[in-house]
Scaffold this motif. Structure first.
Motif, PDB file in Angstrom:
ATOM      1  N   ASN A 165      33.017  31.000  36.703  1.00  0.00           N
ATOM      2  CA  ASN A 165      33.742  32.036  37.436  1.00  0.00           C
ATOM      3  C   ASN A 165      34.699  32.729  36.470  1.00  0.00           C
ATOM      4  O   ASN A 165      35.866  32.350  36.349  1.00  0.00           O
ATOM      5  N   TRP A 167      36.449  36.307  34.710  1.00  0.00           N
ATOM      6  CA  TRP A 167      36.946  37.650  34.997  1.00  0.00           C
ATOM      7  C   TRP A 167      37.256  38.329  33.666  1.00  0.00           C
ATOM      8  O   TRP A 167      37.392  37.671  32.639  1.00  0.00           O
ATOM      9  N   ALA A 178      39.489  31.895  36.519  1.00  0.00           N
ATOM     10  CA  ALA A 178      40.088  32.270  37.801  1.00  0.00           C
ATOM     11  C   ALA A 178      41.544  31.866  37.889  1.00  0.00           C
ATOM     12  O   ALA A 178      42.358  32.534  38.537  1.00  0.00           O
ATOM     13  N   ARG A 187      35.715  40.996  37.977  1.00  0.00           N
ATOM     14  CA  ARG A 187      34.749  39.908  37.907  1.00  0.00           C
ATOM     15  C   ARG A 187      33.614  40.293  36.970  1.00  0.00           C
ATOM     16  O   ARG A 187      33.133  41.423  36.987  1.00  0.00           O
TER      17      ARG A 187
END
Length: 242
Positions: A165, A167, A178, A187
């Motif tokens: 995850n 960004w 995150a 994202r």
């Protein structure tokens, strides 16, 4: 006056008086040089057309007493013919504006920046390569040479590796996890990371296989990253985006 010779890419030209121009160039050995080209705006000038922006030239200077040298001889190595294609012309404008901003000091050798700029301008002559991807690749690579290498695939803040995850944060230096991401982060998926990595390494085979939507998304990320690290937006970028 003492003279010296070098290869150079023409960045900018400015009118001076009735017939002269001030030429700003990025040279191979001497970095950024500004020089007066006398009489180049006259129709009888022998090398006026050789000193247009984006041109790659072999040039001789006479050392001036002040900040400006004097152009005494010019031979064309690669002509700046990108004006016949709007997309490639505006892309070239982004390249030379970025180079002018990244090479801050005059007469300080900047060979890696010179090579990147020349390579990107020559790549624009290839109609099979989209102009915007050449610009994105150049911006990432030239910023890396200037000390602002983008982080991809790990968190630029805490250094965690293997996070799925991720960004993208221009002010954070690239990808962030995150937990570390600031509110303005975007994202990024696996294909975006693959594309950004290919732009940074010059892997054009991989770039050609990326979807159009991902290319456009990454163009926005690269633009934001360059704008943050250059302190202000490149004036020519909006014309390329149109």
């Amino acid at each position: 006056m003492p003279t010296y010779r070098d290869e150079a890419v023409v960045l900018r030209t400015y009118r001076l008086g009735e017939a002269d121009r001030i030429i700003s160039l990025l040279t191979r050995q001497h970095g950024k040089v500004r020089a007066v080209a006398r009489g180049v705006r006259r129709t009888s000038s022998k090398f006026g057309a050789r000193l247009e922006p984006f041109s790659h030239v072999d040039i001789q200077f006479a050392e001036g007493r002040g900040a400006l040298d004097v152009v005494t001889q010019v031979e064309t190595l690669h002509a700046g013919l990108l004006g016949m294609d709007y997309d490639r012309f505006t892309a070239a404008e982004v390249l030379v504006e970025a180079a002018d901003r990244l090479v801050v000091e005059d007469r300080t050798p900047a060979l890696p920046q010179y090579r990147l700029l020349l390579g990107a301008l020559l790549a624009l002559a290839d109609p099979t390569r989209p102009a915007a991807t050449i610009v994105d690749s150049y911006l990432l690579r030239s910023l890396a040479v200037a000390g602002w290498a983008v982080t991809l695939g790990e968190c630029s803040n805490c250094g965690v590796v293997g996070e799925t995850n991720l960004w993208f944060s221009p002010q954070g230096g690239g990808t962030v996890c995150a937990r570390c991401r600031p509110p303005s982060s975007a994202r990024v998926d696996e294909e975006s990371l693959l594309h950004l990595g290919a732009l940074l390494s010059g892997d054009w085979g991989t770039v050609a296989e990326i979807s159009t939507s991902t290319v456009n998304r990454c163009h926005g990320l690269v633009t934001a990253y360059a704008t943050w690290h250059l302190d202000r937006a490149l004036r020519s970028l909006p014309f390329l985006q149109r």
